[in-house]
Design a protein around this motif. Sequence first.
Motif, PDB file in Angstrom:
ATOM      1  N   MET A   1      -2.811  27.350  25.803  1.00  0.00           N
ATOM      2  CA  MET A   1      -2.157  28.599  25.434  1.00  0.00           C
ATOM      3  C   MET A   1      -1.688  29.334  26.680  1.00  0.00           C
ATOM      4  SD  MET A   1      -2.001  29.481  22.193  1.00  0.00           S
ATOM      5  CE  MET A   1      -2.576  28.798  20.651  1.00  0.00           C
ATOM      6  N   GLN A   2      -0.574  30.013  26.559  1.00  0.00           N
ATOM      7  CA  GLN A   2      -0.078  30.844  27.635  1.00  0.00           C
ATOM      8  C   GLN A   2      -0.272  32.299  27.252  1.00  0.00           C
ATOM      9  OE1 GLN A   2       4.087  30.711  28.190  1.00  0.00           O
ATOM     10  NE2 GLN A   2       4.072  31.785  30.125  1.00  0.00           N
ATOM     11  N   ARG A   3      -0.959  33.036  28.077  1.00  0.00           N
ATOM     12  CA  ARG A   3      -1.213  34.453  27.817  1.00  0.00           C
ATOM     13  C   ARG A   3      -0.108  35.286  28.434  1.00  0.00           C
ATOM     14  NH1 ARG A   3      -4.162  38.556  30.891  1.00  0.00           N
ATOM     15  NH2 ARG A   3      -4.262  36.980  32.489  1.00  0.00           N
ATOM     16  N   VAL A   4       0.312  36.341  27.741  1.00  0.00           N
ATOM     17  CA  VAL A   4       1.299  37.282  28.264  1.00  0.00           C
ATOM     18  C   VAL A   4       0.672  38.665  28.298  1.00  0.00           C
ATOM     19  CG1 VAL A   4       3.567  38.295  27.934  1.00  0.00           C
ATOM     20  CG2 VAL A   4       3.183  35.930  27.305  1.00  0.00           C
ATOM     21  N   LEU A   5       0.499  39.220  29.477  1.00  0.00           N
ATOM     22  CA  LEU A   5       0.010  40.583  29.590  1.00  0.00           C
ATOM     23  C   LEU A   5       1.055  41.535  29.047  1.00  0.00           C
ATOM     24  CD1 LEU A   5      -1.510  40.529  33.176  1.00  0.00           C
ATOM     25  CD2 LEU A   5      -2.758  40.487  31.029  1.00  0.00           C
ATOM     26  N   ILE A   6       0.607  42.685  28.545  1.00  0.00           N
ATOM     27  CA  ILE A   6       1.543  43.671  28.041  1.00  0.00           C
ATOM     28  C   ILE A   6       2.502  44.100  29.158  1.00  0.00           C
ATOM     29  CG2 ILE A   6       1.737  46.009  27.104  1.00  0.00           C
ATOM     30  CD1 ILE A   6       0.714  43.846  25.154  1.00  0.00           C
ATOM     31  N   ALA A   7       2.010  44.219  30.376  1.00  0.00           N
ATOM     32  CA  ALA A   7       2.837  44.714  31.480  1.00  0.00           C
ATOM     33  C   ALA A   7       3.512  43.606  32.280  1.00  0.00           C
ATOM     34  CB  ALA A   7       1.995  45.566  32.417  1.00  0.00           C
ATOM     35  N   ALA A  27      -3.218  25.515  37.217  1.00  0.00           N
ATOM     36  CA  ALA A  27      -4.182  26.140  38.122  1.00  0.00           C
ATOM     37  C   ALA A  27      -4.565  27.541  37.646  1.00  0.00           C
ATOM     38  CB  ALA A  27      -3.593  26.218  39.520  1.00  0.00           C
ATOM     39  N   TRP A  28      -3.762  28.138  36.725  1.00  0.00           N
ATOM     40  CA  TRP A  28      -4.064  29.473  36.232  1.00  0.00           C
ATOM     41  C   TRP A  28      -5.162  29.471  35.173  1.00  0.00           C
ATOM     42  CZ3 TRP A  28      -2.693  33.406  38.934  1.00  0.00           C
ATOM     43  CH2 TRP A  28      -1.504  33.393  39.664  1.00  0.00           C
ATOM     44  N   ALA A  29      -5.527  28.310  34.658  1.00  0.00           N
ATOM     45  CA  ALA A  29      -6.500  28.267  33.571  1.00  0.00           C
ATOM     46  C   ALA A  29      -7.827  28.871  34.003  1.00  0.00           C
ATOM     47  CB  ALA A  29      -6.707  26.829  33.134  1.00  0.00           C
ATOM     48  N   LEU A  30      -8.349  29.808  33.212  1.00  0.00           N
ATOM     49  CA  LEU A  30      -9.675  30.336  33.500  1.00  0.00           C
ATOM     50  C   LEU A  30     -10.745  29.420  32.927  1.00  0.00           C
ATOM     51  CD1 LEU A  30     -11.659  32.501  34.458  1.00  0.00           C
ATOM     52  CD2 LEU A  30     -11.595  33.394  32.138  1.00  0.00           C
ATOM     53  N   SER A  31     -10.611  29.082  31.625  1.00  0.00           N
ATOM     54  CA  SER A  31     -11.650  28.261  31.022  1.00  0.00           C
ATOM     55  C   SER A  31     -11.129  27.529  29.803  1.00  0.00           C
ATOM     56  CB  SER A  31     -12.833  29.142  30.614  1.00  0.00           C
ATOM     57  OG  SER A  31     -13.860  28.346  30.062  1.00  0.00           O
ATOM     58  N   GLN A  32     -11.401  26.239  29.761  1.00  0.00           N
ATOM     59  CA  GLN A  32     -11.154  25.401  28.596  1.00  0.00           C
ATOM     60  C   GLN A  32     -12.356  24.473  28.488  1.00  0.00           C
ATOM     61  OE1 GLN A  32      -7.644  23.897  30.411  1.00  0.00           O
ATOM     62  NE2 GLN A  32      -6.260  24.935  28.997  1.00  0.00           N
ATOM     63  N   ASN A  33     -13.189  24.691  27.495  1.00  0.00           N
ATOM     64  CA  ASN A  33     -14.430  23.933  27.341  1.00  0.00           C
ATOM     65  C   ASN A  33     -14.516  23.361  25.932  1.00  0.00           C
ATOM     66  OD1 ASN A  33     -16.021  26.684  29.025  1.00  0.00           O
ATOM     67  ND2 ASN A  33     -15.171  24.874  29.975  1.00  0.00           N
ATOM     68  N   GLY A  34     -14.629  22.039  25.833  1.00  0.00           N
ATOM     69  CA  GLY A  34     -14.713  21.418  24.523  1.00  0.00           C
ATOM     70  C   GLY A  34     -14.827  19.919  24.640  1.00  0.00           C
ATOM     71  N   HIS A  55     -15.849  38.114  21.329  1.00  0.00           N
ATOM     72  CA  HIS A  55     -16.123  39.054  22.426  1.00  0.00           C
ATOM     73  C   HIS A  55     -15.051  38.931  23.514  1.00  0.00           C
ATOM     74  CE1 HIS A  55     -19.974  40.541  20.914  1.00  0.00           C
ATOM     75  NE2 HIS A  55     -20.232  39.296  20.547  1.00  0.00           N
ATOM     76  N   VAL A  56     -13.832  39.316  23.141  1.00  0.00           N
ATOM     77  CA  VAL A  56     -12.659  39.136  23.995  1.00  0.00           C
ATOM     78  C   VAL A  56     -12.714  40.071  25.198  1.00  0.00           C
ATOM     79  CG1 VAL A  56     -10.138  39.179  24.053  1.00  0.00           C
ATOM     80  CG2 VAL A  56     -11.329  38.554  21.945  1.00  0.00           C
ATOM     81  N   PRO A  57     -12.437  39.559  26.415  1.00  0.00           N
ATOM     82  CA  PRO A  57     -12.396  40.428  27.594  1.00  0.00           C
ATOM     83  C   PRO A  57     -11.153  41.309  27.578  1.00  0.00           C
ATOM     84  CG  PRO A  57     -11.688  38.221  28.181  1.00  0.00           C
ATOM     85  CD  PRO A  57     -12.168  38.154  26.763  1.00  0.00           C
ATOM     86  N   TRP A 162     -11.286  22.865  21.644  1.00  0.00           N
ATOM     87  CA  TRP A 162     -11.998  23.627  22.663  1.00  0.00           C
ATOM     88  C   TRP A 162     -12.006  25.126  22.390  1.00  0.00           C
ATOM     89  CZ3 TRP A 162      -8.126  21.817  27.001  1.00  0.00           C
ATOM     90  CH2 TRP A 162      -6.852  22.331  26.762  1.00  0.00           C
ATOM     91  N   GLY A 163     -12.794  25.824  23.177  1.00  0.00           N
ATOM     92  CA  GLY A 163     -12.678  27.257  23.320  1.00  0.00           C
ATOM     93  C   GLY A 163     -11.919  27.538  24.606  1.00  0.00           C
ATOM     94  N   GLU A 164     -10.990  28.491  24.553  1.00  0.00           N
ATOM     95  CA  GLU A 164     -10.216  28.900  25.734  1.00  0.00           C
ATOM     96  C   GLU A 164     -10.390  30.395  25.963  1.00  0.00           C
ATOM     97  OE1 GLU A 164      -6.144  26.851  26.557  1.00  0.00           O
ATOM     98  OE2 GLU A 164      -6.231  27.334  24.429  1.00  0.00           O
ATOM     99  N   ALA A 165     -10.433  30.791  27.205  1.00  0.00           N
ATOM    100  CA  ALA A 165     -10.478  32.208  27.552  1.00  0.00           C
ATOM    101  C   ALA A 165      -9.553  32.466  28.728  1.00  0.00           C
ATOM    102  CB  ALA A 165     -11.896  32.636  27.911  1.00  0.00           C
ATOM    103  N   THR A 166      -8.912  33.630  28.733  1.00  0.00           N
ATOM    104  CA  THR A 166      -8.071  34.040  29.852  1.00  0.00           C
ATOM    105  C   THR A 166      -8.554  35.376  30.384  1.00  0.00           C
ATOM    106  OG1 THR A 166      -6.475  35.274  28.495  1.00  0.00           O
ATOM    107  CG2 THR A 166      -6.089  32.910  28.763  1.00  0.00           C
ATOM    108  N   ASN A 167      -8.188  35.655  31.608  1.00  0.00           N
ATOM    109  CA  ASN A 167      -8.535  36.887  32.317  1.00  0.00           C
ATOM    110  C   ASN A 167      -9.976  36.867  32.798  1.00  0.00           C
ATOM    111  OD1 ASN A 167      -7.592  39.333  33.401  1.00  0.00           O
ATOM    112  ND2 ASN A 167      -8.608  40.492  31.787  1.00  0.00           N
ATOM    113  N   SER A 168     -10.926  36.702  31.880  1.00  0.00           N
ATOM    114  CA  SER A 168     -12.327  36.499  32.240  1.00  0.00           C
ATOM    115  C   SER A 168     -13.028  35.896  31.041  1.00  0.00           C
ATOM    116  CB  SER A 168     -12.994  37.816  32.658  1.00  0.00           C
ATOM    117  OG  SER A 168     -12.994  38.742  31.595  1.00  0.00           O
ATOM    118  N   CYS A 169     -14.265  35.487  31.224  1.00  0.00           N
ATOM    119  CA  CYS A 169     -15.013  34.886  30.125  1.00  0.00           C
ATOM    120  C   CYS A 169     -15.304  35.931  29.039  1.00  0.00           C
ATOM    121  CB  CYS A 169     -16.330  34.314  30.634  1.00  0.00           C
ATOM    122  SG  CYS A 169     -16.166  32.827  31.646  1.00  0.00           S
TER     123      CYS A 169
END
Length: 221
Positions: A1-7, A27-34, A55-57, A162-169
């Motif tokens: 997934m590609q995350r888009v910040l509001i700003a 290289a931008w991936a924070l976490s992909q575990n599965g 529990h989204v950051p 998998w579970g994916e998280a962006t920005n932080s866990c």
Amino acid sequence: MQRVLIAARRFLLLALGFAIGSLAVSAWALSQNGRETNSDAVNGSKIAIIGQSFHVPSGGCVVYSHLVSKWSPGKHVEAGQLRCDGATIDGTCHNDHLVIERFTGSSYYCVQGVTFNNGQGMISTIQRYPNLSSTTMRGTVAGADLDQSGFTLGVKTVATAWGEATNSCPTGAAVGIFDYWDKLGAGGAWKVAKSGVFRNASDCWPTISTPATDGGFYVQR
């Protein structure tokens, strides 16, 4: 997934930046575990996903999903349950929806289906469409479907869940359940997906369970 910040917008996760294991990731991936299929001749993935807790950051997203991805040139179709806080996926998919994303090799596109609640299961299929000889992969969730062309026959193609998280866990306990998991093989039959552990970048979900006889497993933080 590609995350888009509001700003601001930046490439994340499956931007095909470099290879780790058998799936090309950014290289931008924070976490992909599965888990990822042992087979690299996958024609489809069918799965039941239950996002038990997220529990989204702040400024990030958490998604429990499955995807079918092809090697060079890289493409993917991904589908799952999405929650975000101050962010979207590709500018079009929002918090609390089932979503499908496709990657063309250079650009990302996302559509969203129905909303969902924690603990509510979803069934999703990603497969060659309209038949096994097609080079188009179609992803489906309740309320949406999305096609991506260019899945050349005979080129390494794997499925991942998998579970994916962006920005932080995730900021607290986070559990994603993959209740069963099948793959579509070369013969056109759905069979239990045999898989190995897949980890990329941070271990936001340290626990990746051993699969059950139906291919199902869970990730837990």
